[in-house]
Write a protein that holds these residues in place. Sequence first.
Motif, PDB file in Angstrom:
ATOM      1  N   MET A   1     -38.703  13.852 -61.596  1.00 38.03           N
ATOM      2  CA  MET A   1     -39.020  13.814 -63.000  1.00 38.03           C
ATOM      3  C   MET A   1     -40.236  12.906 -63.187  1.00 38.03           C
ATOM      4  N   ARG A   2     -41.134  13.325 -63.999  1.00 39.32           N
ATOM      5  CA  ARG A   2     -42.333  12.530 -64.235  1.00 39.32           C
ATOM      6  C   ARG A   2     -41.994  11.250 -64.984  1.00 39.32           C
ATOM      7  N   ARG A   3     -42.831  10.265 -64.807  1.00 37.62           N
ATOM      8  CA  ARG A   3     -42.570   8.940 -65.365  1.00 37.62           C
ATOM      9  C   ARG A   3     -42.455   8.970 -66.888  1.00 37.62           C
ATOM     10  N   ARG A   4     -43.334   9.680 -67.567  1.00 33.38           N
ATOM     11  CA  ARG A   4     -43.316   9.732 -69.029  1.00 33.38           C
ATOM     12  C   ARG A   4     -42.027  10.369 -69.544  1.00 33.38           C
ATOM     13  N   VAL A   5     -41.634  11.464 -68.939  1.00 39.66           N
ATOM     14  CA  VAL A   5     -40.423  12.154 -69.379  1.00 39.66           C
ATOM     15  C   VAL A   5     -39.199  11.283 -69.121  1.00 39.66           C
ATOM     16  N   ARG A   6     -39.125  10.700 -67.929  1.00 40.42           N
ATOM     17  CA  ARG A   6     -38.008   9.822 -67.586  1.00 40.42           C
ATOM     18  C   ARG A   6     -37.941   8.653 -68.572  1.00 40.42           C
ATOM     19  N   ALA A   7     -39.086   8.064 -68.887  1.00 38.97           N
ATOM     20  CA  ALA A   7     -39.119   6.939 -69.824  1.00 38.97           C
ATOM     21  C   ALA A   7     -38.696   7.379 -71.221  1.00 38.97           C
ATOM     22  N   GLY A   8     -39.101   8.556 -71.639  1.00 38.26           N
ATOM     23  CA  GLY A   8     -38.717   9.056 -72.957  1.00 38.26           C
ATOM     24  C   GLY A   8     -37.217   9.261 -73.085  1.00 38.26           C
ATOM     25  N   VAL A   9     -36.622   9.845 -72.057  1.00 37.56           N
ATOM     26  CA  VAL A   9     -35.168  10.048 -72.059  1.00 37.56           C
ATOM     27  C   VAL A   9     -34.453   8.700 -72.071  1.00 37.56           C
ATOM     28  N   LEU A  10     -34.903   7.789 -71.217  1.00 34.02           N
ATOM     29  CA  LEU A  10     -34.289   6.464 -71.171  1.00 34.02           C
ATOM     30  C   LEU A  10     -34.494   5.691 -72.472  1.00 34.02           C
ATOM     31  N   LEU A  11     -35.637   5.878 -73.115  1.00 35.93           N
ATOM     32  CA  LEU A  11     -35.898   5.204 -74.388  1.00 35.93           C
ATOM     33  C   LEU A  11     -34.883   5.642 -75.442  1.00 35.93           C
ATOM     34  N   VAL A  12     -34.618   6.923 -75.523  1.00 35.57           N
ATOM     35  CA  VAL A  12     -33.623   7.418 -76.482  1.00 35.57           C
ATOM     36  C   VAL A  12     -32.261   6.788 -76.199  1.00 35.57           C
ATOM     37  N   ILE A  13     -31.890   6.740 -74.931  1.00 34.27           N
ATOM     38  CA  ILE A  13     -30.599   6.144 -74.554  1.00 34.27           C
ATOM     39  C   ILE A  13     -30.561   4.664 -74.906  1.00 34.27           C
ATOM     40  N   ALA A  43     -39.180  -1.649 -75.627  1.00 32.62           N
ATOM     41  CA  ALA A  43     -40.630  -1.868 -75.714  1.00 32.62           C
ATOM     42  C   ALA A  43     -41.308  -1.382 -74.441  1.00 32.62           C
ATOM     43  N   TYR A  44     -40.729  -1.704 -73.295  1.00 33.07           N
ATOM     44  CA  TYR A  44     -41.273  -1.288 -72.003  1.00 33.07           C
ATOM     45  C   TYR A  44     -41.338   0.236 -71.922  1.00 33.07           C
ATOM     46  N   LEU A  45     -40.216   0.879 -72.233  1.00 36.53           N
ATOM     47  CA  LEU A  45     -40.150   2.339 -72.124  1.00 36.53           C
ATOM     48  C   LEU A  45     -41.088   3.022 -73.117  1.00 36.53           C
TER      49      LEU A  45
END
Length: 146
Positions: A1-13, A43-45
């Motif tokens: 999974m690309r970094r941006r997509v992974r970060a977006g999913v984790l940000l929602v969580i 903030a990081y995500l």
Amino acid sequence: MRRRVRAGVLLVIVVIVGLVVHGVLPESAFAEIAGDALYVGAAYLALVVVLPRLRPWIVGSIALAWAAGVELLQLTGVPQQVGAVFPPAVLLLGTAFDARDLIVYIVAAVVVTAIDGLWARRAATATPDQAPRAPSLDATPDLPET
């Protein structure tokens, strides 16, 4: 999974967990520390979603600077005034300065930066056999010798 997509999913969580911590858990040191750590994580995500090519240590530094800056802004009383006019702003700006929050921010920034750095290193050291290859247009098929 690309970094941006992974970060977006984790940000929602992380945001959902942060809202649960804020709205469901009783006020306690645990809830405050968890909320502070989740704030830095969010903030990081968010930075990774917007600027996915930044190195983890840069993202961690910016996230830490943001969180510390908001905490120090609380010394001015501005967040309380903004929160009085627009209550949801309290979730972003907080209400009262607490020096312990700065320590939690540092620890959380180090942890999230280390996790992202390890993930990036793992992805960079993946062997070529682990990554799918696209067929080459220059390749010639092996033909039996006659």
